[in-house]
Design a protein around this motif. Structure first.
Motif, PDB file in Angstrom:
ATOM      1  N   ALA A   6      45.536  39.798  78.337  1.00  0.00           N
ATOM      2  CA  ALA A   6      44.118  39.678  78.679  1.00  0.00           C
ATOM      3  C   ALA A   6      43.819  38.404  79.439  1.00  0.00           C
ATOM      4  O   ALA A   6      42.844  38.348  80.198  1.00  0.00           O
ATOM      5  N   ARG A   7      44.639  37.368  79.281  1.00  0.00           N
ATOM      6  CA  ARG A   7      44.384  36.089  79.926  1.00  0.00           C
ATOM      7  C   ARG A   7      45.121  35.937  81.256  1.00  0.00           C
ATOM      8  O   ARG A   7      45.075  34.873  81.872  1.00  0.00           O
ATOM      9  N   ALA A 360      37.440  42.165  75.793  1.00  0.00           N
ATOM     10  CA  ALA A 360      37.217  42.148  77.238  1.00  0.00           C
ATOM     11  C   ALA A 360      35.921  41.426  77.590  1.00  0.00           C
ATOM     12  O   ALA A 360      35.807  40.845  78.669  1.00  0.00           O
ATOM     13  N   CYS A 361      34.921  41.452  76.682  1.00  0.00           N
ATOM     14  CA  CYS A 361      33.675  40.720  76.939  1.00  0.00           C
ATOM     15  C   CYS A 361      33.921  39.219  76.950  1.00  0.00           C
ATOM     16  O   CYS A 361      33.367  38.488  77.776  1.00  0.00           O
ATOM     17  N   GLN A 363      36.747  37.829  77.727  1.00  0.00           N
ATOM     18  CA  GLN A 363      37.509  37.527  78.930  1.00  0.00           C
ATOM     19  C   GLN A 363      36.626  37.530  80.174  1.00  0.00           C
ATOM     20  O   GLN A 363      36.867  36.767  81.116  1.00  0.00           O
ATOM     21  N   ALA A 364      35.598  38.371  80.198  1.00  0.00           N
ATOM     22  CA  ALA A 364      34.659  38.354  81.330  1.00  0.00           C
ATOM     23  C   ALA A 364      33.939  37.018  81.398  1.00  0.00           C
ATOM     24  O   ALA A 364      33.757  36.438  82.486  1.00  0.00           O
ATOM     25  N   ARG A 395      40.310  37.638  85.669  1.00  0.00           N
ATOM     26  CA  ARG A 395      40.511  38.407  84.444  1.00  0.00           C
ATOM     27  C   ARG A 395      40.384  39.898  84.784  1.00  0.00           C
ATOM     28  O   ARG A 395      39.368  40.523  84.530  1.00  0.00           O
ATOM     29  N   ALA A 398      39.135  42.432  82.124  1.00  0.00           N
ATOM     30  CA  ALA A 398      37.786  42.329  81.562  1.00  0.00           C
ATOM     31  C   ALA A 398      36.992  43.585  81.916  1.00  0.00           C
ATOM     32  O   ALA A 398      37.153  44.163  82.991  1.00  0.00           O
ATOM     33  N   ASP A 399      36.145  44.002  80.990  1.00  0.00           N
ATOM     34  CA  ASP A 399      35.376  45.230  81.174  1.00  0.00           C
ATOM     35  C   ASP A 399      34.036  44.936  81.838  1.00  0.00           C
ATOM     36  O   ASP A 399      33.351  43.974  81.487  1.00  0.00           O
ATOM     37  N   PHE A 408      30.023  42.647  86.861  1.00  0.00           N
ATOM     38  CA  PHE A 408      29.753  41.612  85.860  1.00  0.00           C
ATOM     39  C   PHE A 408      28.381  40.970  86.052  1.00  0.00           C
ATOM     40  O   PHE A 408      28.200  39.770  85.831  1.00  0.00           O
TER      41      PHE A 408
END
Length: 767
Positions: A6-7, A360-361, A363-364, A395, A398-399, A408
């Motif tokens: 994720a990172r 994912a939030c 990470q965003a 990222r 990220a979602d 985003f």
């Protein structure tokens, strides 16, 4: 492995996927696949490999081959849309079958062992020129079949029978596939079932030498404008000051009137609208404040309400900078997007709904801070919306929310409201939140210094105008806000708050027990200059009319035409418990209800009568008591028996029951063991049953066992689910993965992977 993935930034993820598709290869082969032969792209490849190496995800061996961690390879089912390499597909192939493949290719067998033959076949297929030569000599039917399969989704390889549907004959399709299978261009299972699979080496050759895996070593270009640090600080301070003031207003409203919680959980739209109207801020700000305050411990669930905690009282007494530190830190760590108003299905979401954590939030949010920090010094995004492209590059996992009209957009808007992003650049608040210390925490010292430098201290004075308003610039102190809220209505909030006085607001303070002189003195103590004369007139004029009419609560009133009689009753010692009070010579008020007052007076020899609401004498009649019938009376239908003379329905006599025999039968009947209860200590059949029963309190034991069985056996199941919005849906789930208190599964209704809270599952049914 999931947190490490994720990172990763986009180029690191692309390099890892390419390496997962090729297997252990030298750097040159990886660079050729990614088309990273230029100077700039080569530097990007080296930087990506270095970052992966620092995370112990990729490393070179002594022979110069790049290897990757096995769990990282398993993150992709089909990296680059390719099937497994030939070595994996031929792992279970018999040695004799490998010999026949070598003979068909014209390659002499190097030995008699399976390892020797497999090595020779892998050496042949690793040479793109040799594979291209074999493909050039293939029959037209085989080439057509292979080209169609390489263009098809690798998740569903096509068989020869599907090729017939696409236009080939059955005999040609079978012959073409057999030719490819004999030479290792396609591989079928050892036992002959399932479609033929194409090795990654063959697919790459079929894609052609001009095909390269996607690789973006540089972040996307963002249009920028020149901004000074003073401009960024000024806008960040204004946004942060406004948010801190709004947060104080929202939490003050919640403290005085706690919001109610929906039956399905969370604070609904009606309560959010009420809080926003009282605090004079929009719904999105209310959601942001509620989520951050709840995460910081300033609010807590108490029954069916969200109530302020003792931590809120201490928070309200602090300076605005200290208040903001608490909220910004909570926002940085939130495992969700607080201003998300719609779910993936477009349904409205309540605030504080207890949604599952969203990695994912987080990470965003981190990608936004990283992307903004990477802008050139003295430059800010011309349009902050364009920062979304940087989030997707830094990222990529990220979602984006379904409600986002641009990439985003929700996360960017939140950052602007908090002052983390200002003038399209990262503010000092954002820089402190991005800097991570030991344990992944924010840099508390840098954040405190930025807040203390940019936010003004709390305002302790107000400017009163002749138009009966009070204006407070900045954030008012808690005592000042409480005083003004008592005697005036708040009309606006933010960087400057406005209160308006009126007869109703002053009367509200007088009703609370304050006097006109005390109100005027308290306001004068916090005023900049003298109080305007109209405000003083309003206070004293309202106080002069206040209390001229009084209303008292009285369960009953005693009145009559003889003042002496009522005076005697009021002075009677035995009536002291009634709480009588003489309001007028002919009127008594009693604190005791009417029936008890009359009974007490009659017990002492008086003869009062009760009076109805319209002033007439109430006549008391004895009421007959009737029991409620346990069963309804028999219906008079066409089949009901009636008396031959009277025509009345005939009710059959009740049957005689032998109580002793019935008791003997009950004693002889076998007793069933009680069903296990999560809190009873009775053991369950499996650990999964015990875990499910501990969270899914709405399920019966049968449903618990059925759901646990489907989880353990990997079977599909149908559930009745109560969504966060309050709607009930029936969904069929497969690929169940228990992660208490949540259940990860593939939802066939939405055709997507979803997370379900076990506590919201209200029924289980077989598929």
């Amino acid at each position: 492995m999931v947190p490490a993935l994720a990172r990763l930034a986009l180029p690191q993820l692309q390099v890892a996927e390419a390496l997962a598709a090729l297997g252990p290869v030298p750097r040159a082969a990886l660079a050729d696949l990614l088309d990273a032969t230029g100077a700039e792209s080569a530097r990007g490849l080296d930087a990506a490999l270095g970052s992966l190496s620092d995370r112990a995800l990729v490393w070179p061996d002594g022979e110069g081959l790049l290897h990757m961690a096995a769990p990282l390879r398993q993150a992709w089912k089909r990296p680059l849309g390719l099937d497994a390499p030939l070595a994996v597909l031929l792992a279970d192939t018999a040695s004799e079958e490998l010999r026949r493949m070598l003979m068909a290719l014209g390659v002499p067998s190097p030995g008699t062992t399976k390892k020797q033959r497999l090595t020779a076949l892998l050496t042949h297929h690793s040479d793109a020129e040799r594979v291209a030569a074999v493909l050039a000599s293939a029959p037209a039917t085989t080439r057509k079949l292979l080209q169609q399969q390489v263009r098809h989704r690798p998740e569903q390889p096509r068989s020869a029978s599907e090729f017939v549907i696409l236009g080939g004959s059955g005999t040609d399709a079978a012959a073409g596939e057999r030719w490819a299978l004999d030479r290792g261009l396609l591989v079928r299972s050892r036992y002959g079932y399932g479609p033929a699979r194409m090795p990654a080496e063959v697919a790459l050759v079929l894609r052609g030498p001009d095909w390269h895996a996607p690789f973006a070593p540089a972040p996307p270009t963002v249009r920028t404008v020149s901004v000074t640090s003073a401009e960024v600080d000024r806008e960040a301070a204004a946004s942060a000051t406004a948010f801190a003031a709004h947060a104080a207003s929202v939490l003050a409203v919640c403290s005085e009137s706690p919001p109610a919680v929906l039956k399905s959980g969370g604070v609904g739209a009606r309560e959010l609208s009420r809080i926003g109207k009282a605090a004079r801020c929009e719904d999105l700000v209310v959601r942001l404040v509620l989520e951050t305050a709840y995460a910081a411990g300033l609010l807590a669930r108490d029954g069916n309400q969200v109530v302020a905690t003792s931590g809120y009282d201490a928070w309200a007494e602090r300076e605005p900078a200290e208040r903001l530190i608490v909220l910004l830190t909570a926002w940085r760590r939130l495992p969700l997007t607080p201003s998300q108003t719609r779910d993936a299905d477009g349904k409205a979401l309540p605030a504080l709904a207890g949604t599952p954590p969203c990695r994912a939030c987080v990470q965003a949010r981190e990608g936004l801070l990283t992307g903004a920090a990477g802008l050139p010094a003295g430059q800010g995004a011309k349009n902050p919306v364009e920062l979304g492209a940087l989030v997707g590059w830094h990222r990529p996992l990220a979602d984006e929310l379904a409600q986002d009209t641009t990439p985003f957009a929700t996360a960017i808007h939140e950052a602007e409201l908090l002052g983390v992003i200002a003038r399209g650049a990262l503010s000092p608040f954002g820089a402190a939140l991005r800097t991570e210390g030991i344990g992944g925490d924010v840099d508390a010292e840098a954040l405190a210094a930025a807040c203390a430098r940019l936010l003004p201290t709390a305002t302790r004075a107000a400017r009163f105008g002749a138009d009966l308003t009070a204006v407070v610039t900045g954030t008012p102190t808690a005592p000042l806000a409480a005083l003004l809220d008592t005697v005036a209505d708040r009309e606006a909030g933010g960087t400057a708050s406005v209160w308006r006085f009126g007869p109703g607001t002053v009367r509200r303070a007088l009703d609370a027990g304050r006097t006109a002189d005390a109100i005027e003195a308290d306001l004068a103590a916090v005023a900049v200059g003298a109080l305007p004369q109209p405000l003083s007139y309003l206070i004293h004029d309202t106080a002069r009319r206040h209390g001229r009419m009084r209303v008292t609560a009285a369960p009953c009133v005693i009145h009559g035409e003889d003042p002496a009689l009522l005076a005697e009753v009021a002075a009677h010692r035995k009536f002291a418990a009634l709480g009588l009070r003489l309001l007028a010579p002919t009127v008594l008020v009693s604190r005791t209800p009417l029936d008890k007052t009359i009974a007490t007076l009659r017990a002492e020899g008086y003869a009062p009568v009760a009076e109805s609401a319209d002033g007439t004498v109430r006549v008391d009649t004895a009421r007959r008591r009737r029991a409620v019938a346990p069963v309804p009376p028999p219906r008079e239908s066409g089949g009901t028996a009636r008396h031959r003379t009277t025509g009345a329905p005939v009710v059959p006599a009740p049957a005689t029951v032998d109580v002793g025999a019935l008791a003997a039968r009950l004693r002889a009947a076998p007793t069933n063991p009680p069903e296990p209860d999560p809190g009873s200590g009775v053991p369950f059949g499996t650990d999964t049953e015990e875990i499910v029963a501990g969270y899914a309190r709405s399920l019966s034991l049968t449903d618990v066992r059925q759901l646990a069985h489907c989880i353990d056996e990997g079977r599909a199941v149908t559930i009745e689910y109560l969504a966060a919005s309050g709607s009930r849906t029936v969904r069929t789930l497969s690929e169940l993965d228990l992660d208490p208190p949540y259940l990860h599964a593939w939802c066939h209704l939405r055709d997507d992977e979803r997370i379900f809270a076990l506590s919201r599952i209200h029924g289980v049914m077989p598929v």
